[in-house]
Design an enzyme around this catalytic site. Structure first.
Site: not given
Length: 344
Positions: A152, A259
């Protein structure tokens, strides 16, 4: 006749987990329980994994819609799907619960994976933190023999780029694949510079470099980027199949990230995959901080899609109060242990 009920459950992170949106310490989720009254009280469970601040269906009347589903659980599937079109996390909970009702125990998509004969390769996820902690996370994943890690980025770019530079000195791209996820952290102008810097570090791809819904800017970045760009948040809230096709035709990304809890469940993910493959766009599947119940179902679904590249399914160990899992991790391979049962 099927009876349904739901319960709220709050997952607690073992460590505060940082993203470009902030630090997460807890995550609410909902479990949908089904009971088939006329067939020996068979039971099924699914997870409605709403993601506060990100899910399309993060709305005040979320629990009211769950209550509606429980009261109307015996309506036909197409009617329920239409009613829940704008509630992807509830729809996937329904899809999971119905499948689990059919197959029992911890099964949702029976396959060689659930028979213990095969595995799913996953990437190692590195959460945002201070420099020392991120390095510790990376060293741990490398010691565990991951061939692909995902970082990230977007909070302290200078430090993050330096970490990537040092990482590449020890692990060339033929040894370690590096993906990064910006979660829309950069402006369009900043993103162009970031892409150049990531290319110098042999980064495989970047997820969502700028915020979603900047179609022309994202298309321009995808067209000119020195590394592949993957759409993530860009897909959320795009419901109709034709709208999905139009979005991918307009932007022409190299990859999309699915997702299932955020993009229409398993059926919605199937639609995205069909469109992406018809346009020559790559894809992989990631979890979205579900509990082990949802993660188990998503892992089983992912295996059936026959995508050999590393998938993003490694979030099950983040919580101190997670449910017992049927999934076990060996190096960077996720296996299903048939003797285990998910407890709920």
């Amino acid at each position: 006749m099927i009876e349904a009920k739901f319960e709220k459950y709050t997952l607690i992170f073992e460590k505060p987990s940082g993203t470009s949106r902030g630090v997460l310490t807890t995550k609410d989720t909902y479990l949908l329980h089904l009971r088939e009254v006329e067939k020996g009280n068979n039971r099924g469970v699914g997870e409605c994994g709403v993601f506060r601040g990100l899910s399309f269906d993060d709305v005040p009347h979320y629990e009211e819609k769950l209550k509606w589903l429980c009261e109307n659980i015996n309506l036909d599937k197409e009617t329920l799907k239409e009613e829940l079109r704008d509630f992807p996390s509830i729809w996937i909970g329904y899809e999971q619960a119905v499948a689990n009702l059919l197959y029992g125990e911890a099964l949702y998509f029976p396959s060689d994976f659930t028979d213990g004969k095969d595995s799913v390769t996953i990437n190692g996820l590195i959460w945002m933190s201070d420099r020392e902690e991120m390095i510790r996370q990376i060293e741990k994943k490398i010691a565990q023999k991951y061939s692909c890690i995902k970082l990230k980025i977007g909070v302290d770019l200078e430090s993050e780029l330096d970490i990537l530079r040092m990482l590449r000195l020890s692990f060339p791209k033929k040894v370690l694949e590096i993906r990064v996820d910006a979660n829309g952290a950069f402006s369009y102008d900043k993103a162009q510079m970031v892409l150049e810097q990531l290319a110098l570090r042999d980064v495989h791809s970047i997820e969502q470099p700028i915020k979603a819904r900047n179609i022309s800017q994202m298309a321009d970045l995808c067209r000119n980027s020195p590394i592949p760009i993957a759409l993530d948040e860009e897909l959320i809230g795009v419901v109709e199949p034709e709208s999905k096709r139009q979005l991918l035709q307009d932007i022409k990304p190299q990859y999309i990230i699915l997702k299932p809890s955020l993009v229409g469940g398993f059926s919605g993910s199937d639609e995205w995959i069909e469109v992406a493959e018809s346009l020559g766009i790559g894809w992989w599947i990631t979890s979205a901080l579900e509990s082990n119940i949802g993660l188990n179902a998503i892992a089983q679904y992912t295996y059936t899609k026959n995508n050999p590249i590393p998938q993003g399914l490694g979030t099950g160990m983040l919580f101190v109060n997670n449910f017992q899992s049927s999934l076990i991790l060996k190096k960077d391979k996720l296996y299903f242990e048939k003797s285990s049962k998910v407890c709920f």
